[in-house]
Write an enzyme that holds these catalytic residues in place. Structure first.
Site, PDB file in Angstrom:
ATOM      1  N   SER A 177      46.287  47.040  38.278  1.00 41.35           N
ATOM      2  CA  SER A 177      45.893  47.071  36.869  1.00 41.35           C
ATOM      3  C   SER A 177      45.607  48.523  36.488  1.00 41.35           C
ATOM      4  CB  SER A 177      44.612  46.235  36.702  1.00 41.35           C
ATOM      5  OG  SER A 177      44.015  46.479  35.449  1.00 41.35           O
ATOM      6  N   TYR A 197      35.788  43.884  38.699  1.00 41.95           N
ATOM      7  CA  TYR A 197      37.260  43.859  38.587  1.00 41.95           C
ATOM      8  C   TYR A 197      37.840  45.242  38.924  1.00 41.95           C
ATOM      9  CZ  TYR A 197      41.900  42.968  36.575  1.00 41.95           C
ATOM     10  OH  TYR A 197      43.261  42.814  36.391  1.00 41.95           O
TER      11      TYR A 197
HETATM   12  N1  LIG Z   1      46.546  39.713  31.976  1.00 39.24           N
HETATM   13  C1  LIG Z   1      46.188  40.973  32.019  1.00 39.24           C
HETATM   14  O1  LIG Z   1      45.740  41.578  31.023  1.00 39.24           O
HETATM   15  C2  LIG Z   1      46.360  41.769  33.292  1.00 39.24           C
HETATM   16  C3  LIG Z   1      46.362  43.184  33.203  1.00 39.24           C
HETATM   17  C4  LIG Z   1      46.518  43.920  34.368  1.00 39.24           C
HETATM   18  C5  LIG Z   1      46.665  43.269  35.576  1.00 39.24           C
HETATM   19  N2  LIG Z   1      46.653  41.909  35.642  1.00 39.24           N
HETATM   20  C6  LIG Z   1      46.802  41.276  36.949  1.00 39.24           C
HETATM   21  O2  LIG Z   1      47.954  40.454  36.943  1.00 39.24           O
HETATM   22  C7  LIG Z   1      47.802  39.399  37.897  1.00 39.24           C
HETATM   23  C8  LIG Z   1      48.180  38.072  37.251  1.00 39.24           C
HETATM   24  O3  LIG Z   1      47.253  37.803  36.222  1.00 39.24           O
HETATM   25  P1  LIG Z   1      47.565  36.861  34.962  1.00 39.24           P
HETATM   26  O4  LIG Z   1      47.260  37.672  33.767  1.00 39.24           O
HETATM   27  O5  LIG Z   1      48.871  36.211  35.101  1.00 39.24           O
HETATM   28  O6  LIG Z   1      46.381  35.812  35.146  1.00 39.24           O
HETATM   29  P2  LIG Z   1      46.330  34.213  34.929  1.00 39.24           P
HETATM   30  O7  LIG Z   1      47.266  33.800  33.860  1.00 39.24           O
HETATM   31  O8  LIG Z   1      44.890  33.891  34.781  1.00 39.24           O
HETATM   32  O9  LIG Z   1      46.882  33.645  36.340  1.00 39.24           O
HETATM   33  C9  LIG Z   1      46.149  33.810  37.517  1.00 39.24           C
HETATM   34  C10 LIG Z   1      46.911  33.164  38.664  1.00 39.24           C
HETATM   35  O10 LIG Z   1      46.201  33.428  39.896  1.00 39.24           O
HETATM   36  C11 LIG Z   1      46.018  32.204  40.582  1.00 39.24           C
HETATM   37  N3  LIG Z   1      44.783  32.257  41.358  1.00 39.24           N
HETATM   38  C12 LIG Z   1      43.565  32.681  40.961  1.00 39.24           C
HETATM   39  N4  LIG Z   1      42.688  32.568  41.969  1.00 39.24           N
HETATM   40  C13 LIG Z   1      43.369  32.073  43.034  1.00 39.24           C
HETATM   41  C14 LIG Z   1      43.022  31.725  44.357  1.00 39.24           C
HETATM   42  N5  LIG Z   1      41.759  31.840  44.816  1.00 39.24           N
HETATM   43  N6  LIG Z   1      43.977  31.226  45.175  1.00 39.24           N
HETATM   44  C15 LIG Z   1      45.246  31.069  44.737  1.00 39.24           C
HETATM   45  N7  LIG Z   1      45.644  31.390  43.474  1.00 39.24           N
HETATM   46  C16 LIG Z   1      44.711  31.867  42.653  1.00 39.24           C
HETATM   47  C17 LIG Z   1      45.953  31.128  39.485  1.00 39.24           C
HETATM   48  O11 LIG Z   1      46.233  29.865  40.051  1.00 39.24           O
HETATM   49  P3  LIG Z   1      45.813  28.468  39.293  1.00 39.24           P
HETATM   50  O12 LIG Z   1      46.691  28.398  38.074  1.00 39.24           O
HETATM   51  O13 LIG Z   1      46.136  27.396  40.248  1.00 39.24           O
HETATM   52  O14 LIG Z   1      44.373  28.614  38.980  1.00 39.24           O
HETATM   53  C18 LIG Z   1      47.040  31.653  38.561  1.00 39.24           C
HETATM   54  O15 LIG Z   1      48.303  31.266  39.055  1.00 39.24           O
HETATM   55  C19 LIG Z   1      46.338  39.475  38.370  1.00 39.24           C
HETATM   56  O16 LIG Z   1      46.290  40.113  39.616  1.00 39.24           O
HETATM   57  C20 LIG Z   1      45.677  40.338  37.312  1.00 39.24           C
HETATM   58  O17 LIG Z   1      44.554  41.038  37.807  1.00 39.24           O
HETATM   59  C21 LIG Z   1      46.516  41.134  34.525  1.00 39.24           C
END
Ligand SMILES: NC(=O)c1ccc[n+]([C@@H]2O[C@H](COP(=O)([O-])OP(=O)(O)OC[C@H]3O[C@@H](n4cnc5c(N)ncnc54)[C@H](OP(=O)(O)O)[C@@H]3O)[C@@H](O)[C@H]2O)c1
Length: 276
Positions: A151, A164
């Site tokens: 991130s 975070y």
């Molecule tokens: N969105 C943003 O603004 C942003 C910005 C920068 C970086 N990121 C990074 O991008 C990545 C993806 O994020 P996203 O935005 O797609 O988030 P999201 O829509 O909330 O999805 C999170 C995913 O992680 C899985 N997960 C969470 N905890 C877990 C665990 N203990 N074991 C197995 N799976 C787990 C969830 O599974 P379930 O569906 O089964 O709960 C879901 O598939 C993350 O690493 C995040 O830090 C996001």
């Protein structure tokens, strides 16, 4: 774009964590469209089944395979069950994408001990331990990649996100170290740094804060294209967004300049972080 970018992805065997999330779905679709075999990981089995069905329906002529496995990656026994399951598949993983992650907006003073544990365990410790468990398989492949999804907050400390930011700074450190440690092997370690992206990770309060701060937000499909470019390129890091990638560089060289600009926003950040 599909034909231009697919050389390293076609017929690759990908383990993607966080597949059911906003980024994960977009990553799955693009990888599947480009001919990768997928092992999709999330905690919720129902969401995984739905995702698999959506992908198969989107391309009924595809011959690449999709496997799904529900696992809480923080749980050591469940991670071991995943490794045992992988051993039963006729797929040698050669691309590991550590994408699962969680976030939270709160001042440290209000953050509970268990919330800190949960964020560091999910975003840092679980990807390290999953990588460690898969490394023997990856080292046996002709060529393999590990991609850690970080991130902008893995390079810039931002008030309201101390747990975070700490988790993603550590993930970036892990990526850089492992990339150097494995430099004489067939395994390349890469780090993708998205900025704010429209997914469920962005709670209502975070969205309101982002609006108040005029923070640009990407779509998951845009981040998926950046992931494909990172897989193809020889560089080990990719930072998404302008001016975020410039701030990352300035913060590394002159952190006090970035501190001055962020501290001006502190009252707004405190307002939203306190309310959440
Ligand atoms: N969105 C943003 O603004 C942003 C910005 C920068 C970086 N990121 C990074 O991008 C990545 C993806 O994020 P996203 O935005 O797609 O988030 P999201 O829509 O909330 O999805 C999170 C995913 O992680 C899985 N997960 C969470 N905890 C877990 C665990 N203990 N074991 C197995 N799976 C787990 C969830 O599974 P379930 O569906 O089964 O709960 C879901 O598939 C993350 O690493 C995040 O830090 C996001």
């Amino acid at each position: 774009m599909k034909n231009q970018l697919s050389t390293k992805i076609k017929n690759s065997n990908v383990l993607l964590t966080g597949a059911t999330g906003g980024m994960g779905k977009a990553f799955s679709q693009l990888l599947f469209d480009n001919g990768a075999n997928l092992v999709l990981i999330g905690r919720d089995g129902h969401k995984l089944h739905e995702l698999k069905a959506e992908l198969l329906t989107s391309n009924i002529n595809a011959t690449n395979k999709i496997e799904i496995f529900a696992v809480d990656l923080v749980d050591s026994a469940q991670r071991q069950a995943l490794i045992a399951y992988l051993a039963t598949l006729a797929l040698d993983i050669n691309l590991l994408i550590n994408n699962a992650g969680i976030s939270q907006l709160s001042l440290l003073v209000q953050t509970t001990e268990s919330e800190i544990n949960r964020i560091i365990s999910t975003n840092t410790i679980a990807p390290m331990q999953l990588t460690q468990a898969l490394l023997p398989t990856l080292l046996k492949q002709t060529s393999a990649q590990i991609i850690n999804i970080g991130s902008t907050f893995g390079s810039i400390g931002f008030p309201g996100y101390s747990a975070y930011c700490a988790s993603k700074f550590a993930l970036r450190g892990f990526s850089q170290t492992l990339s150097r440690e494995l430099a004489d092997t067939n395994v390349t370690v890469k780090y993708l740094s998205p900025r704010a992206t429209k997914t469920n990770l962005i709670s209502e309060k975070i969205e309101q804060l982002n609006t108040a701060l005029n923070t640009a937000t990407d779509l998951p499909a845009d981040v998926a294209m950046e992931l494909l470019m990172l897989i193809e390129q020889n560089k080990t890091e990719r930072y998404i967004g302008w001016p975020e990638k410039l701030f990352v560089r300035i913060n590394a060289l002159f952190p006090s300049l970035v501190s001055k600009s962020i501290v001006k926003q502190l009252p707004i950040i405190q307002k939203f972080a306190r309310d959440s």
